[in-house]
Each structure stands twice: as structure tokens, then as C-alpha cells.
Enzyme design. Structure first.
Site, mmCIF file in Angstrom:
data_model
loop_
_atom_site.group_PDB
_atom_site.id
_atom_site.type_symbol
_atom_site.label_atom_id
_atom_site.label_comp_id
_atom_site.label_asym_id
_atom_site.label_seq_id
_atom_site.Cartn_x
_atom_site.Cartn_y
_atom_site.Cartn_z
ATOM 1 N N ASN A 9 -5.528 -22.334 9.626
ATOM 2 C CA ASN A 9 -5.228 -23.753 9.378
ATOM 3 C C ASN A 9 -4.585 -24.315 10.640
ATOM 4 O O ASN A 9 -3.420 -24.035 10.916
ATOM 5 C CB ASN A 9 -4.274 -23.863 8.177
ATOM 6 C CG ASN A 9 -3.789 -25.286 7.963
ATOM 7 O OD1 ASN A 9 -4.322 -26.236 8.538
ATOM 8 N ND2 ASN A 9 -2.767 -25.432 7.130
ATOM 9 N N TRP A 10 -5.370 -25.058 11.402
ATOM 10 C CA TRP A 10 -4.859 -25.553 12.694
ATOM 11 C C TRP A 10 -3.930 -26.758 12.517
ATOM 12 O O TRP A 10 -3.333 -27.219 13.478
ATOM 13 C CB TRP A 10 -6.032 -25.916 13.610
ATOM 14 C CG TRP A 10 -6.799 -24.719 14.108
ATOM 15 C CD1 TRP A 10 -6.598 -23.398 13.761
ATOM 16 C CD2 TRP A 10 -7.883 -24.723 15.049
ATOM 17 N NE1 TRP A 10 -7.492 -22.600 14.427
ATOM 18 C CE2 TRP A 10 -8.296 -23.374 15.218
ATOM 19 C CE3 TRP A 10 -8.551 -25.725 15.751
ATOM 20 C CZ2 TRP A 10 -9.338 -23.022 16.075
ATOM 21 C CZ3 TRP A 10 -9.593 -25.367 16.599
ATOM 22 C CH2 TRP A 10 -9.975 -24.036 16.765
ATOM 23 N N LYS A 11 -3.864 -27.308 11.313
ATOM 24 C CA LYS A 11 -3.010 -28.474 11.046
ATOM 25 C C LYS A 11 -3.322 -29.583 12.053
ATOM 26 O O LYS A 11 -4.455 -29.743 12.462
ATOM 27 C CB LYS A 11 -1.533 -28.064 11.048
ATOM 28 C CG LYS A 11 -1.266 -26.872 10.128
ATOM 29 C CD LYS A 11 0.187 -26.606 9.905
ATOM 30 C CE LYS A 11 0.336 -25.398 8.978
ATOM 31 N NZ LYS A 11 1.725 -25.119 8.617
ATOM 32 N N HIS A 94 -2.262 -28.555 0.383
ATOM 33 C CA HIS A 94 -1.294 -27.857 1.225
ATOM 34 C C HIS A 94 0.088 -28.474 1.006
ATOM 35 O O HIS A 94 0.204 -29.683 0.789
ATOM 36 C CB HIS A 94 -1.701 -27.968 2.704
ATOM 37 C CG HIS A 94 -0.869 -27.098 3.595
ATOM 38 N ND1 HIS A 94 0.385 -27.468 4.010
ATOM 39 C CD2 HIS A 94 -1.099 -25.861 4.110
ATOM 40 C CE1 HIS A 94 0.894 -26.493 4.753
ATOM 41 N NE2 HIS A 94 0.006 -25.515 4.837
ATOM 42 N N GLU A 96 2.338 -29.357 2.918
ATOM 43 C CA GLU A 96 2.653 -30.493 3.798
ATOM 44 C C GLU A 96 2.023 -31.773 3.272
ATOM 45 O O GLU A 96 2.583 -32.869 3.435
ATOM 46 C CB GLU A 96 2.196 -30.174 5.230
ATOM 47 C CG GLU A 96 3.122 -29.146 5.882
ATOM 48 C CD GLU A 96 2.444 -28.234 6.897
ATOM 49 O OE1 GLU A 96 1.345 -28.568 7.376
ATOM 50 O OE2 GLU A 96 3.027 -27.174 7.196
ATOM 51 N N GLU A 166 1.501 -20.056 -0.872
ATOM 52 C CA GLU A 166 2.310 -20.259 0.330
ATOM 53 C C GLU A 166 3.707 -20.740 -0.053
ATOM 54 O O GLU A 166 3.914 -21.929 -0.305
ATOM 55 C CB GLU A 166 1.669 -21.321 1.223
ATOM 56 C CG GLU A 166 0.262 -20.981 1.674
ATOM 57 C CD GLU A 166 -0.120 -21.770 2.916
ATOM 58 O OE1 GLU A 166 -0.364 -21.138 3.937
ATOM 59 O OE2 GLU A 166 -0.141 -23.004 2.863
ATOM 60 N N GLY A 172 5.914 -21.696 8.645
ATOM 61 C CA GLY A 172 6.377 -22.127 9.964
ATOM 62 C C GLY A 172 7.822 -21.772 10.262
ATOM 63 O O GLY A 172 8.417 -22.290 11.202
ATOM 64 N N SER A 217 4.078 -17.711 7.764
ATOM 65 C CA SER A 217 4.588 -16.858 8.836
ATOM 66 C C SER A 217 3.895 -15.498 8.922
ATOM 67 O O SER A 217 4.528 -14.490 9.229
ATOM 68 C CB SER A 217 6.109 -16.697 8.731
ATOM 69 O OG SER A 217 6.757 -17.957 8.898
ATOM 70 N N GLY A 238 -1.177 -20.331 9.889
ATOM 71 C CA GLY A 238 -0.887 -21.546 10.652
ATOM 72 C C GLY A 238 -0.708 -21.220 12.122
ATOM 73 O O GLY A 238 -1.675 -21.051 12.872
ATOM 74 N N GLY A 239 0.546 -21.096 12.544
ATOM 75 C CA GLY A 239 0.871 -20.909 13.960
ATOM 76 C C GLY A 239 0.074 -19.821 14.654
ATOM 77 O O GLY A 239 -0.432 -20.025 15.770
#
Ligand code: PGA
Length: 261
Positions: A9-11, A94, A96, A166, A172, A217, A238-239
Site C-alpha cells: 500500500n503505497w498510500k 483503510h 486512514e 491492521e 506506521g 509495521s 505500508g512503509g
């Protein structure tokens, strides 16, 4: 056996040019590692370029959101039929989006139904806040989110779903759930909620088919232990998905683990 999935997920990261470069690097490293489903979810504006890039590869492409209507006066929105020409997957709900953009259990349900109606595979996200976790509400919150998302779906549709657990406190933050915590919720809450909602009423075994991802994470160091859990079928990353090396390392670690099963 459920196929493992590493979904990136590159957001809201990477311009179209940067996205193409990163996708090319990922393609070079794990473009043919077919024992793991690799899914890349870049921003909307990079989907077209990446769809071209991945045409002759087995890497799947996904969007990060969609609208539940097929077309109409919804300025700024993107619909399932538009996405269906470019992608196979779509992330829905998600945390967010739930936190900053008004996604609710109800809109998540509508988006999930819309995605399925147009042949997309939804990756439905659920998860509790730190406060809910500390108050012992995780099972109620997460189980409720799963049940709401599945409302109105038939057994066959649910069997093709991907659900990502999640915990919001792990996203994150560098503080992943322990593998055991993740297993407890993915198995004891998420898969159990699917069983309760679908299997019990339709005498089906859908809950054993749904793929459940853990997200929050994850990285090359912790992925093997997480993927070793029986109810965890993949990760929503993510990251660590923003660098080809770390994403590819996670795909390879998963492939290795499953090759020994
Ligand atoms: P993270 O994000 O891996 O950077 O924690 C996961 C996610 O939000 O999907």
C-alpha cells in the site's frame, strides 16, 4: 492451502514517474516469483502506467479506494467500472480513510459490494485504535467491522475476499503486533466473524477460504514470524513497500516459508 499475498500500500507516495521506477525495480526482483501473490497499490494517477508495466507479469495491481456508485455527479471520485479496466484489487476502508475521509462501516459495505459487482477483489481493512485495544474492545470492534463489511454478500463473494487486520496503533509506528497477537485476532476474531456470519447460516466453509492479511509495521525482519501463523495469509505493507529491496525481501521470505510447508 490459501495462497500467500504480499500487498504493498503505497498510500499518498510517489509521483507517476517515481511510481514507474519503483515498479520497474520490483518487477526486476520479484516479477516472476509466482508462489506468492504480489499486489501493488499505488496512487490513482500511477495506475495506468503500472497497468502497462505489469501487463506481461504476474504482479497484481490495486487501487487504494473507490466510490460505491458506478458513475454520476461525484466530483473527484473513482468508480469500480473505471478501476476494473486497470486493476484487479482495491483496498477498502483503510483506517486512514475511516479516520480522515469519513469512511464508515456502512460505506465500507457499499464499496465492498460495488467492487465485487464489477469483478474487483476487495482488500477490506479492519482494526482497532489503541484506546479500544487498551479497553479490551478489540474483538467487539474488529468482529463488528468484519460483520458489517460482509452484509448482503453471498458465500461465493465472501470466499474471494481479502480481509486485512491492521491494528491502528501498529500502523506506521514501528510497533508491530506480536506474531501471536496478530494470529489471535486474525484467527480468533476475523476468521471467526466470517464463520459466524456466513458459514453458520449457509452451511458453508467460506471462512477457511477467505485470505486474511496482517498489516502494521511489517518489515523484512518480522515478516517470517508473522507469516508462520496459521491464520495469517499475507501482509498489507505500508512503509516497507516503498523500497524495492525491502518489499522483495518480504516476498522472498514468504516464498521460502511456504516452500517448506
Ligand atoms: P505500515 O502501514 O506497514 O507502514 O505500518 C501499513 C498500512 O497502513 O497498510
Amino acid at each position: 492451502m490459501r495462497r500467500p499475498m504480499m500487498a504493498g500500500n503505497w498510500k499518498m507516495n510517489k509521483t507517476p514517474r517515481e511510481a514507474r521506477e519503483l515498479a520497474q525495480a520490483i518487477l526486476a526482483q520479484v516479477g516472476t516469483l509466482d508462489t506468492v501473490d504480489r499486489v501493488i497499490c499505488p496512487p490513482f494517477v500511477a495506475l495506468s502506467a503500472l497497468a502497462d508495466l505489469f501487463t506481461h507479469s504476474s504482479i497484481g495491481l490495486g487501487a487504494q479506494n473507490l466510490h460505491w456508485e458506478a458513475a454520476g455527479a461525484y466530483t473527484g471520485e473513482i468508480s469500480a467500472p473505471m478501476l476494473a479496466e486497470l486493476v484487479s484489487y482495491v483496498i477498502i476502508g483503510h483506517s486512514e480513510r475511516r479516520q480522515f475521509f469519513g469512511d464508515t462501516d456502512e460505506t465500507v459495505q457499499r464499496k465492498t459490494a460495488a467492487a465485487l459487482a464489477h469483478g474487483l477483489i476487495p482488500i477490506v481493512c479492519v482494526g482497532e485504535t489503541l484506546a479500544q485495544n487498551e479497553a479490551g474492545e478489540t474483538a467487539t470492534v474488529v468482529g463488528g467491522q468484519v460483520a458489517a463489511a460482509l452484509d448482503g454478500l453471498d458465500a461465493e463473494q465472501v470466499a474471494g475476499l481479502v480481509i486485512a487486520y491492521e491494528p491502528i496503533w501498529a500502523i506506521g509506528t514501528g510497533r508491530a503486533a506480536t506474531a501471536q497477537q496478530a494470529q489471535d485476532i486474525c484467527g480468533g476474531v476475523v476468521r471467526a466473524a466470517v464463520a459466524q456470519k456466513i458459514d453458520a447460516h449457509r452451511a458453508a466453509t467460506v471462512s477457511t477460504k477467505v485470505r486474511i492479511l496482517y498489516g502494521g509495521s511489517t518489515n523484512p525482519e518480522n515478516i517470517a514470524e508473522i507469516m508462520a501463523q496459521p491464520d495469517i495469509d499475507g501482509a498489507l505493507i505500508g512503509g516497507a513497500a516503498l523500497k524495492a529491496d525491502s518489499y522483495a525481501a518480504m516476498v522472498r521470505a514468504t516464498a521460502h516459508l511456504y516452500s517448506t510447508r
